[in-house]
Design an enzyme around this catalytic site. Structure first.
Site, PDB file in Angstrom:
ATOM      1  N   HIS A  16       0.845  -1.193   0.000  1.00 12.66           N
ATOM      2  CA  HIS A  16       0.000   0.000   0.000  1.00 12.66           C
ATOM      3  C   HIS A  16       0.879   1.241   0.000  1.00 12.66           C
ATOM      4  CE1 HIS A  16      -0.264   0.767   4.664  1.00 12.66           C
ATOM      5  NE2 HIS A  16       0.920   0.329   4.316  1.00 12.66           N
ATOM      6  N   CYS A  25       5.775   6.077   4.864  1.00 10.80           N
ATOM      7  CA  CYS A  25       4.661   5.284   4.340  1.00 10.80           C
ATOM      8  C   CYS A  25       3.933   5.952   3.168  1.00 10.80           C
ATOM      9  CB  CYS A  25       3.675   4.925   5.444  1.00 10.80           C
ATOM     10  SG  CYS A  25       4.390   3.770   6.636  1.00 10.80           S
ATOM     11  N   HIS A  31       3.530  -5.111   3.757  1.00 12.79           N
ATOM     12  CA  HIS A  31       3.546  -5.663   5.106  1.00 12.79           C
ATOM     13  C   HIS A  31       3.148  -7.135   5.062  1.00 12.79           C
ATOM     14  CE1 HIS A  31       3.933  -1.750   7.043  1.00 12.79           C
ATOM     15  NE2 HIS A  31       2.984  -1.308   6.243  1.00 12.79           N
ATOM     16  N   HIS A  75      -1.101 -10.435  -1.634  1.00 14.96           N
ATOM     17  CA  HIS A  75      -0.250 -10.062  -2.760  1.00 14.96           C
ATOM     18  C   HIS A  75      -0.919  -9.040  -3.680  1.00 14.96           C
ATOM     19  CE1 HIS A  75       2.174 -13.334  -1.241  1.00 14.96           C
ATOM     20  NE2 HIS A  75       3.181 -12.781  -1.903  1.00 14.96           N
ATOM     21  N   GLU A 136       0.339  -5.110  11.640  1.00 16.79           N
ATOM     22  CA  GLU A 136       1.036  -4.638  10.453  1.00 16.79           C
ATOM     23  C   GLU A 136       2.528  -4.971  10.508  1.00 16.79           C
ATOM     24  OE1 GLU A 136      -0.084  -0.683   8.631  1.00 16.79           O
ATOM     25  OE2 GLU A 136       1.904  -0.191   9.393  1.00 16.79           O
TER      26      GLU A 136
END
Length: 150
Positions: A16, A25, A31, A75, A136
């Site tokens: 992400h 981030c 993750h 994935h 996470e």
């Protein structure tokens, strides 16, 4: 009969990026998520039921979570469809990547809210979603409790 909570754990890999974020981030990254799903109910008391003594068959809970969450998010790369990341998402999709576009910032907090709604829709009427924990990293996680969200 006693009320019992049971928990099943799942894991999946997801990428992400957090558009507009002021830290690392903001970059596309991934993750190894761990999701714990806890439901609450009363064990089946009908001795003629093949699931006698179970709140819910772990296999039935696994089927719900795999179909709604794990098989979808594993994935994949998740982007907020309401940001300029939509252009990157389109490019990745054209190149054959599995991209999920959501209408929220794909933080653990927002993902767990989404997951709770999806799981709740598919639980039998006699079973209530009690809580979710979405880990996470080894040291960071979000938790969702039904009692906080009624």
């Amino acid at each position: 009969m006693s009320t019992i909570r049971i928990t099943k754990q799942f894991s999946f890999e997801t990428g992400h990026a957090l558009y507009g974020y002021d830290g690392k981030c903001k970059n596309v990254h991934g993750h190894s998520y761990k999701l714990s799903v806890t439901v609450v109910g009363t064990p089946i008391s009908d001795t003629s039921n093949v699931k006698y003594g179970m709140v819910i068959d772990f296999g039935d809970l696994k089927k719900i979570v795999k179909e709604e969450i794990v098989d979808v998010f594993d994935h994949a790369t998740v982007f907020n469809k309401n940001t300029p990341h939509i252009e990157l998402a389109k490019e990745l999709q054209v190149r054959g990547h599995h991209v999920i576009l959501v209408d929220y910032q794909p933080t653990s907090e927002m993902m767990i809210i989404d997951f709770a709604a999806k799981i709740r829709q598919h639980l039998p009427e006699t079973i209530q979603l009690h809580s979710l924990k979405l880990q996470e990293t080894d040291t960071s996680y979000a938790e969702w409790y039904a009692s906080d969200n009624s």
